[in-house]
Structure formats: C-alpha cells, structure tokens
Enzyme design. Structure first.
Site, short mmCIF file in Angstrom:
data_model
loop_
_atom_site.label_atom_id
_atom_site.label_comp_id
_atom_site.label_asym_id
_atom_site.label_seq_id
_atom_site.Cartn_x
_atom_site.Cartn_y
_atom_site.Cartn_z
N TYR A 1 -1.50 -0.22 11.13
CA TYR A 1 -1.77 -0.62 9.65
C TYR A 1 -0.40 -0.18 8.80
CZ TYR A 1 -3.66 -1.25 4.80
OH TYR A 1 -3.75 -1.49 3.65
N SER B 1 0.97 -1.33 0.02
CA SER B 1 -0.26 0.05 0.06
C SER B 1 0.76 1.32 0.01
CB SER B 1 -0.94 0.09 1.28
OG SER B 1 -1.59 1.26 1.32
#
Length: 240
Positions: free
Chosen positions: A146, A133
């Site tokens: 995260y 990501s």
C-alpha cells in the site's frame, strides 16, 4: 454563469462522496464514477452524471469523461480519489492483493489523468487533484504494498506538476492520515483490521471524510495562478 465540470472517481462513499456533495453544493456540475452506481444515484445531486466505471478500465473512463464534457462542457478538475487499501504481512499476503492495489491506486490514477490532461493542456487551464495518504510519505507496519502505491502517487503527482506547470495546469496532492471511511474494510487480515481499529480508538478518533473534502475544496478554489502542491492532514493526536 454555470460553474465548470468536476470529475470525482471513487465517489460512492467516504472522501469521494463527501467531496461530491460539497462541490455540488458549490454549484458545480459533476461526473461521478464508481463501481456501485446505485450509491451514486442515491445522492440525487443536481447537474450530475453518474456512471458505473472501474478506473482500471481506461476506455470506459475516457468514454464517461467524453460524455460528461458533451453535456456540461470541458472538465475543469478531476479528483482522483478511487483507491483500495489491502494491508498485510508481506510474507503471507496474497499477491493478488498487491496487484489490485497497483491496478487501482497507480494505474487507475494514471487513467484518470490521461482522460483529461490533453484537454487541459490545450485550454491552458485545469486542476488535477490526486488523493494519496500520509502512507505516501512514511511507512507503517503491514503497509508495504500500500505504501508503495501511495509513494508512487506522490512521485507521479510531483513529476506531472513539473511537466504541466508551463501550461498553467495545476497538480495537487491531498495526503490524509487515518479517515473514518470504508477503506479499512477492504483489508482481509482480521488481526490487522482489529489492531487498526484499536489504534484509531486510542487516539480518540480520526478525520471525517468531510474534513478531507474541505481540504480539496480549499485547494481547488484558489486562483489558477496559485498551486497548493500538497496538503497533509491528520487528526491532531495521530503522531505517526
């Protein structure tokens, strides 16, 4: 001549599903792994083995890979796509959510690598594609744990690439920005989900899962002598 086997984890929706459909259309036999077996089987892709496997279960993942390789031959690539995004304010977030992200996003990815790497090194051929990501390259509010897992994906991928490059094995990191998938629904904080949806709307929409699948296909289909180390992609209006 039949094309080689590709493994896709987290294949029941989103990027994993789009990647499975695209690679199947390119003629590859597939091993699709996810917890929701019915979603995998509903795709009804040809030359495809579907197994209900949680990537945190190392033994089950390896068993599924061994089974698929007996049917279709050695795995030429794995797309480590399985992941969870549980956003939250660190001061109040349930630590169980950190643990789940570490288990799936970090340990699960390592399990996928481990299941195929020895064979690839022995054959001196193969490609490991890790879906990370932009949150593995920069930080965002409410993303502490995260981001930690995705920074780990970037670091592990680059270190592994260096380790196996002499064996002609490629390691590719795909780092998308916001994508229209089920990922946000994992977040339990309603305010964060609401703000995230508003952010997506304000920028006029985000990537489709098919956009990311196409990046994966492009990187994989390059000659084995060429390793596209990382692709970062996002909607044009996603400035962050």
């Amino acid at each position: 001549m039949r094309k080689p086997l590709i493994i896709v984890t987290g294949a029941s929706s989103g990027i994993g599903e789009a990647t499975a459909r695209l690679l199947s259309g390119r003629g590859h036999p597939l091993l699709l792994l996810a917890r929701r077996l019915e979603r995998l089987e509903a795709m009804a892709l040809p030359d495809t083995l579907c197994r209900a496997v949680d990537v945190t279960d190392r033994a089950a993942l390896r068993a599924a890979v061994d089974e698929a390789e007996r049917v279709f031959g050695p795995a030429d690539a794995i797309v480590n796509n399985a992941g969870v995004m549980l956003l939250g304010d660190m001061a109040h977030q349930d630590p169980a959510e950190w643990e789940r992200m570490l288990d799936v996003n970090v340990k699960g990815l390592l399990n996928g690598i481990h299941a195929v790497l020895d064979g690839m090194v022995a054959r001196r051929h193969g490609t490991i594609i890790n879906v990370s990501s932009v949150a593995g390259r920069k930080t965002f509010p409410g993303h502490v744990a995260y981001c930690g897992t995705k920074f780990a994906v970037h670091a592990m991928s680059e270190n592994l690439r260096e380790e196996v490059s002499a064996h002609d094995v490629r390691v590719i990191t795909i780092a998308p920005g916001a994508v229209e998938t089920e990922l946000l629904t994992h977040t339990t904080d309603a305010a964060i989900r609401r703000d995230y949806e508003t952010w997506k709307q304000d920028m006029g929409g985000v990537l489709a899962a098919e956009d990311v699948a196409e990046a994966i296909r492009f990187a994989y289909e390059q000659p084995q002598r060429l390793c596209i180390r990382e692709i970062v992609l996002a909607a044009t209006r996603q400035a962050a």
